[in-house]
Scaffold this motif. Structure first.
Motif, PDB file in Angstrom:
ATOM      1  N   ARG A   1       2.279  -1.170   9.528  1.00 49.42           N
ATOM      2  CA  ARG A   1       2.122  -1.533   8.121  1.00 49.42           C
ATOM      3  C   ARG A   1       3.439  -2.080   7.570  1.00 49.42           C
ATOM      4  O   ARG A   1       4.386  -1.336   7.342  1.00 49.42           O
TER       5      ARG A   1
ATOM      6  N   THR B   1       3.246   6.849   1.818  1.00 49.01           N
ATOM      7  CA  THR B   1       2.553   6.192   2.935  1.00 49.01           C
ATOM      8  C   THR B   1       2.648   7.050   4.192  1.00 49.01           C
ATOM      9  O   THR B   1       1.673   7.229   4.934  1.00 49.01           O
TER      10      THR B   1
ATOM     11  N   CYS C   1      -0.335   8.626   6.546  1.00 48.40           N
ATOM     12  CA  CYS C   1      -0.397   8.372   7.999  1.00 48.40           C
ATOM     13  C   CYS C   1      -0.450   9.700   8.754  1.00 48.40           C
ATOM     14  O   CYS C   1      -1.171   9.824   9.752  1.00 48.40           O
TER      15      CYS C   1
ATOM     16  N   SER D   1      -5.575   1.966   4.915  1.00 50.70           N
ATOM     17  CA  SER D   1      -4.896   0.751   4.426  1.00 50.70           C
ATOM     18  C   SER D   1      -5.094   0.570   2.932  1.00 50.70           C
ATOM     19  O   SER D   1      -4.151   0.233   2.207  1.00 50.70           O
ATOM     20  N   ARG D   2      -6.334   0.788   2.476  1.00 51.40           N
ATOM     21  CA  ARG D   2      -6.604   0.626   1.051  1.00 51.40           C
ATOM     22  C   ARG D   2      -5.816   1.654   0.234  1.00 51.40           C
ATOM     23  O   ARG D   2      -5.260   1.343  -0.809  1.00 51.40           O
TER      24      ARG D   2
ATOM     25  N   ARG E   1      -9.213   3.603   9.343  1.00 49.82           N
ATOM     26  CA  ARG E   1      -8.063   2.738   9.044  1.00 49.82           C
ATOM     27  C   ARG E   1      -8.253   1.867   7.807  1.00 49.82           C
ATOM     28  O   ARG E   1      -7.292   1.520   7.127  1.00 49.82           O
ATOM     29  N   THR E   2      -9.503   1.484   7.536  1.00 51.61           N
ATOM     30  CA  THR E   2      -9.741   0.666   6.346  1.00 51.61           C
ATOM     31  C   THR E   2      -9.378   1.466   5.101  1.00 51.61           C
ATOM     32  O   THR E   2      -8.716   0.963   4.192  1.00 51.61           O
TER      33      THR E   2
ATOM     34  N   THR F   1      -2.378   0.539  -0.188  1.00 49.65           N
ATOM     35  CA  THR F   1      -2.295  -0.497  -1.226  1.00 49.65           C
ATOM     36  C   THR F   1      -2.310   0.140  -2.621  1.00 49.65           C
ATOM     37  O   THR F   1      -1.617  -0.313  -3.529  1.00 49.65           O
TER      38      THR F   1
END
Ligand SMILES: Nc1nc2c(ncn2[C@@H]2O[C@H](COP(=O)(O)OP(=O)(O)O)[C@@H](O)[C@H]2O)c(=O)[nH]1
Ligand SMILES: [Mg+2]
Length: 326
Positions: free
Chosen positions: A124, A142, A146, A27-28, A23-24, A31
């Protein structure tokens, strides 16, 4: 680890991590997708390229409605059902107003408390101050990440008062409009166009004193929607209450019915093919604008032409493009 240091590890590090459900890194990477820095955009593109073969497997549900219609509460409740059925759920919340105030996104997080704590759920919020084309790209990319990370149900929440709902409609399989009963379409700021895009119209808060009103509104809409039938699907009108839980089984049944049409006539695949055509068209247009209609030279040219008045803008546009071609 510092984000910049993470970025230096390169696209394969990201793609492998995302495919393994990290997940890190997910998420990055999101971004990076949201960034406008060319180096980050390039890294994001490479990551997406690597995971593309593992995308497309999720059911993509778009949910719109005015602020306060009950979208986040609906997602909390419907999301729990979806996860209880063995799915992994990603919720993307787009709020066109969030550039100005972070209020509603914070509100969303508290409405989705039950989901936030669930390890099978990824939430998110997407700030979307930028252009509309930006909303489509960021949300679409995104969604792909996912899917690669193993989420097989994606819900995209967006506010139905601007144009972001059109963007969301253009990238989701099923589009749902949540409405309050009794407030009237005009009062809710719902444009007719949005209703025409909906595959299901759900009257929310059908509880307490509201039940009769909600049912009556639902009947009215059901008749109106029948005239608005899409080529591949007759939109449905439903009611629900996130307090009593009424209506959720019916909504699940409608969505299942829609999904079953993939087996019989490839309904979702055909929609996605049409969407792909639309996405390609607008991506090409944006790329042309970025390439030829950008920067000071272009702005100076606009100014130099505009003061003359006796120019034919259509002819000048052609000349500008010819002159600037590679
Ligand atoms: N009575 C009732 N209230 C609801 C229901 N769903 C949401 N609400 C309330 O409506 C308000 C707005 O809900 P929210 O989910 O944040 O709406 P959103 O802005 O569309 O995401 C909150 O105070 C909720 O508690 C419902 O089914 N029944
Ligand atoms: Mg909300």
């Amino acid at each position: 680890m510092l984000h910049n240091a993470l970025d230096k590890k390169g696209p394969t590090y990201f793609s492998e991590g995302i495919l393994a459900g990290d997940r890190t890194l997910l998420s990055r990477a999101i971004t990076l997708i949201e960034s406008e820095l060319p180096s980050r955009t390039a890294l994001a593109r490479s990551i997406i390229e690597l995971v593309l073969p593992y995308t497309g497997k999720a059911f993509r549900l778009g949910i719109t409605g005015v602020p306060g219609a009950g979208k986040s509460t609906f997602i909390e409740n419907y999301g729990k059902k979806v996860v209880a059925n063995g799915n992994r759920l990603a919720v993307l919340a787009i709020d066109p107003s969030s550039g100005k105030s972070k209020g509603s996104i914070l509100g969303d997080k508290t409405r989705m408390e039950g989901l936030t704590a669930n390890p099978d759920v990824f939430i998110r919020p997407s700030p979307s101050g930028g252009a509309l084309g930006g909303v489509t790209r960021v949300t679409y990319e995104t969604m792909l990440l996912c899917e690669a990370a193993g989420f097989d149900y994606i819900m995209v929440e967006t506010v139905g008062v601007g144009q972001s709902e059109t963007a969301v409609r253009s990238i989701t399989d099923f589009f749902m409009l949540l409405m309050l009963s009794g407030a009237g379409d005009e009062l809710q700021g719902i444009k007719r166009g949005i209703m025409e895009m909906a595959d299901a119209l759900v009257i929310t808060k059908a509880d307490g004193n509201n039940v009769t009103k909600a049912r009556a509104a639902c009947g009215d809409y059901a008749r109106a929607l029948h005239l608005l039938r899409h080529e591949d699907w007759v939109p449905k009108a439903l009611t629900c209450s996130s307090i009593t839980g009424d209506g959720f089984n019916e909504i699940t049944a409608v969505i299942n019915l829609f999904r079953e049409k993939e087996q019989s006539d490839q309904l979702i695949t055909k929609r996605r093919q049409l969407q792909m055509q639309g996405l390609l068209e607008s991506a090409v247009q944006q790329e042309l604008l970025r390439k030829y209609c950008n920067g000071t030279e272009y702005l100076n040219w606009l100014k130099s032409q505009q003061i003359q008045l006796k120019v034919n803008p259509f002819a000048e546009a052609g000349k500008w493009l010819d002159k600037n071609q590679d």
